[in-house]
Design an enzyme around this catalytic site. Structure first.
Site, PDB file in Angstrom:
ATOM      1  N   GLY A 236      44.480  78.662  47.866  1.00 10.59           N
ATOM      2  CA  GLY A 236      44.235  80.170  48.024  1.00 10.59           C
ATOM      3  C   GLY A 236      43.542  80.733  47.032  1.00 10.59           C
ATOM      4  O   GLY A 236      43.877  82.173  46.794  1.00 10.59           O
ATOM      5  N   SER A 237      42.837  79.929  46.165  1.00 12.07           N
ATOM      6  CA  SER A 237      42.060  80.828  45.422  1.00 12.07           C
ATOM      7  C   SER A 237      41.026  81.977  45.705  1.00 12.07           C
ATOM      8  O   SER A 237      40.746  82.970  45.297  1.00 12.07           O
ATOM      9  CB  SER A 237      41.155  79.927  44.278  1.00 12.07           C
ATOM     10  OG  SER A 237      40.120  79.133  45.132  1.00 12.07           O
ATOM     11  N   ASN A 238      40.312  81.628  46.980  1.00 10.22           N
ATOM     12  CA  ASN A 238      39.644  82.618  47.655  1.00 10.22           C
ATOM     13  C   ASN A 238      40.197  83.770  48.086  1.00 10.22           C
ATOM     14  O   ASN A 238      39.988  85.017  47.811  1.00 10.22           O
ATOM     15  CB  ASN A 238      38.796  81.987  48.903  1.00 10.22           C
ATOM     16  CG  ASN A 238      37.738  81.338  48.490  1.00 10.22           C
ATOM     17  OD1 ASN A 238      36.545  81.954  47.984  1.00 10.22           O
ATOM     18  ND2 ASN A 238      37.551  79.942  48.512  1.00 10.22           N
TER      19      ASN A 238
ATOM     20  N   ASN B 109      34.690  83.206  57.913  1.00 10.56           N
ATOM     21  CA  ASN B 109      34.959  81.920  57.179  1.00 10.56           C
ATOM     22  C   ASN B 109      33.949  81.621  56.144  1.00 10.56           C
ATOM     23  O   ASN B 109      32.963  82.178  56.038  1.00 10.56           O
ATOM     24  CB  ASN B 109      34.743  80.639  58.204  1.00 10.56           C
ATOM     25  CG  ASN B 109      35.275  79.439  57.414  1.00 10.56           C
ATOM     26  OD1 ASN B 109      36.444  79.371  56.682  1.00 10.56           O
ATOM     27  ND2 ASN B 109      34.610  78.400  58.002  1.00 10.56           N
TER      28      ASN B 109
ATOM     29  N   HIS C  59      32.416  78.604  53.867  1.00 10.06           N
ATOM     30  CA  HIS C  59      31.927  77.165  53.703  1.00 10.06           C
ATOM     31  C   HIS C  59      31.321  76.771  52.497  1.00 10.06           C
ATOM     32  O   HIS C  59      30.379  77.364  52.127  1.00 10.06           O
ATOM     33  CB  HIS C  59      31.090  76.823  55.213  1.00 10.06           C
ATOM     34  CG  HIS C  59      30.826  75.317  55.445  1.00 10.06           C
ATOM     35  ND1 HIS C  59      31.656  74.549  55.702  1.00 10.06           N
ATOM     36  CD2 HIS C  59      29.985  74.404  55.064  1.00 10.06           C
ATOM     37  CE1 HIS C  59      31.589  73.019  55.899  1.00 10.06           C
ATOM     38  NE2 HIS C  59      30.147  72.988  55.303  1.00 10.06           N
TER      39      HIS C  59
ATOM     40  N   ASP D  34      31.722  75.979  62.110  1.00  5.79           N
ATOM     41  CA  ASP D  34      30.601  76.474  61.050  1.00  5.79           C
ATOM     42  C   ASP D  34      29.352  76.786  61.630  1.00  5.79           C
ATOM     43  O   ASP D  34      28.204  76.596  61.226  1.00  5.79           O
ATOM     44  CB  ASP D  34      30.362  75.199  60.106  1.00  5.79           C
ATOM     45  CG  ASP D  34      31.609  74.584  59.384  1.00  5.79           C
ATOM     46  OD1 ASP D  34      32.629  75.571  59.005  1.00  5.79           O
ATOM     47  OD2 ASP D  34      31.582  73.352  59.319  1.00  5.79           O
TER      48      ASP D  34
ATOM     49  N   GLU E 167      32.005  80.938  45.466  1.00  6.91           N
ATOM     50  CA  GLU E 167      32.658  81.305  46.872  1.00  6.91           C
ATOM     51  C   GLU E 167      33.287  82.534  46.541  1.00  6.91           C
ATOM     52  O   GLU E 167      33.373  83.435  47.394  1.00  6.91           O
ATOM     53  CB  GLU E 167      33.577  80.259  47.280  1.00  6.91           C
ATOM     54  CG  GLU E 167      32.967  78.846  47.870  1.00  6.91           C
ATOM     55  CD  GLU E 167      34.148  77.751  48.254  1.00  6.91           C
ATOM     56  OE1 GLU E 167      34.713  78.092  48.971  1.00  6.91           O
ATOM     57  OE2 GLU E 167      33.835  76.759  48.033  1.00  6.91           O
TER      58      GLU E 167
END
Ligand code: GRF
Length: 198
Positions: A13-15, A108, A110, A151, A180
Site C-alpha cells: 500500500g505504499s502507492n 492502474n 504498472h 495493462d 511510481e
C-alpha cells in the site's frame, strides 16, 4: 471534479499511502474515501486504518460467488460515493461489472514502460526481471486506464528510470517504486484539476 477515490490494494500500500498524503496536503483536490483489499493481512489494511479511512476486506474467500463479490464491491463504492477507482498494487483482475459502472474511471499503475513488459503474468518482480533479461536501457512506470485486458488501456502518464549496468531486479524495484508514487500523485492531481480529461 473533486475526487472521491476508492483504492483497491493487495500488499504494502505504499502507492495508496502516497495518494492519501497528497490528498491531505492539498496536492490532489480529493480524498481517499474508502479502501478495498482482497488480502486481510496486507499492510495496506493497517495503513488505511492508521489514516482513519474505512477499509473493507472483500475477496473470493468471503464472497465465493463472483457476482456476490461484484455486488459487495459496488455497494461499498456507492456507499462511499466513489467517483474514481484507483488500483494500487491490486493483484486481481477488475470485474466487467465494476468496469462497466466506472467506465473510464478505473486507473492502474504498472512498474514498467507499457506496452513493454505488460500483460498476463507480468507483475511485481517479474517485470523488473524481464527488464534486466532484455537488457533494456530504460524502464519506469505507467499509469493507465483499465479495460478488460491486462495493462492495455489508454496511457495517462509515464515516468522513465534509467537502467544502469550494475542494476539487478531488486535494485530496479527500489528505484522505480518512489517514481511510481510521484507519477500516481501527479496523474491524479492533473485529473482533479481538469488538466487531464478522462
Ligand atoms: C507496485 O510496484 C505496483 O506498480 C505494482 O505493485 C507494487 C505495489 O506496491 N502493481 P504498493 O503496494 O503500492 O507498495
Amino acid at each position: 471534479m473533486r475526487l472521491k477515490i476508492g483504492v483497491f490494494a493487495s500488499h504494502g500500500g505504499s502507492n495508496m499511502q502516497a495518494i492519501i498524503d497528497a490528498c491531505r496536503d492539498g496536492t490532489i483536490d480529493g480524498e481517499v474515501s474508502v479502501v478495498i483489499c482482497n488480502n486481510s493481512t496486507a499492510y495496506a489494511v493497517d495503513r488505511a486504518r492508521a489514516a482513519g479511512i474505512p477499509v473493507y476486506h472483500l475477496s473470493g474467500s468471503n464472497y465465493p460467488d463472483a457476482d456476490d463479490l461484484d455486488e459487495a464491491m459496488l455497494l461499498v463504492l456507492e456507499k462511499h460515493k466513489v467517483n474514481l477507482v484507483v488500483l494500487a498494487g491490486y493483484m486481481k483482475k477488475m470485474s466487467p461489472a465494476i468496469l462497466k459502472k466506472f467506465s473510464n474511471r478505473v486507473l492502474n499503475i504498472h512498474p514498467a514502460l507499457l506496452p513493454r513488459h505488460g500483460g498476463s503474468g507480468m507483475y511485481g518482480m517479474k517485470v523488473h526481471e524481464a527488464v534486466i533479461a532484455d537488457e533494456d536501457t530504460e524502464t519506469g512506470a505507467t499509469v493507465h486506464l483499465v479495460n478488460d485486458k491486462y495493462d492495455d488501456g489508454s496511457i495517462l502518464g509515464q515516468v522513465v528510470v534509467k537502467v544502469e549496468e550494475e542494476d539487478t531486479p531488486d535494485i530496479l524495484a527500489k528505484k522505480v517504486l518512489p517514481q511510481e508514487h510521484m507519477l500516481y500523485v501527479e496523474t491524479l492531481r492533473r485529473i482533479a484539476s481538469g488538466e487531464l480529461k478522462i
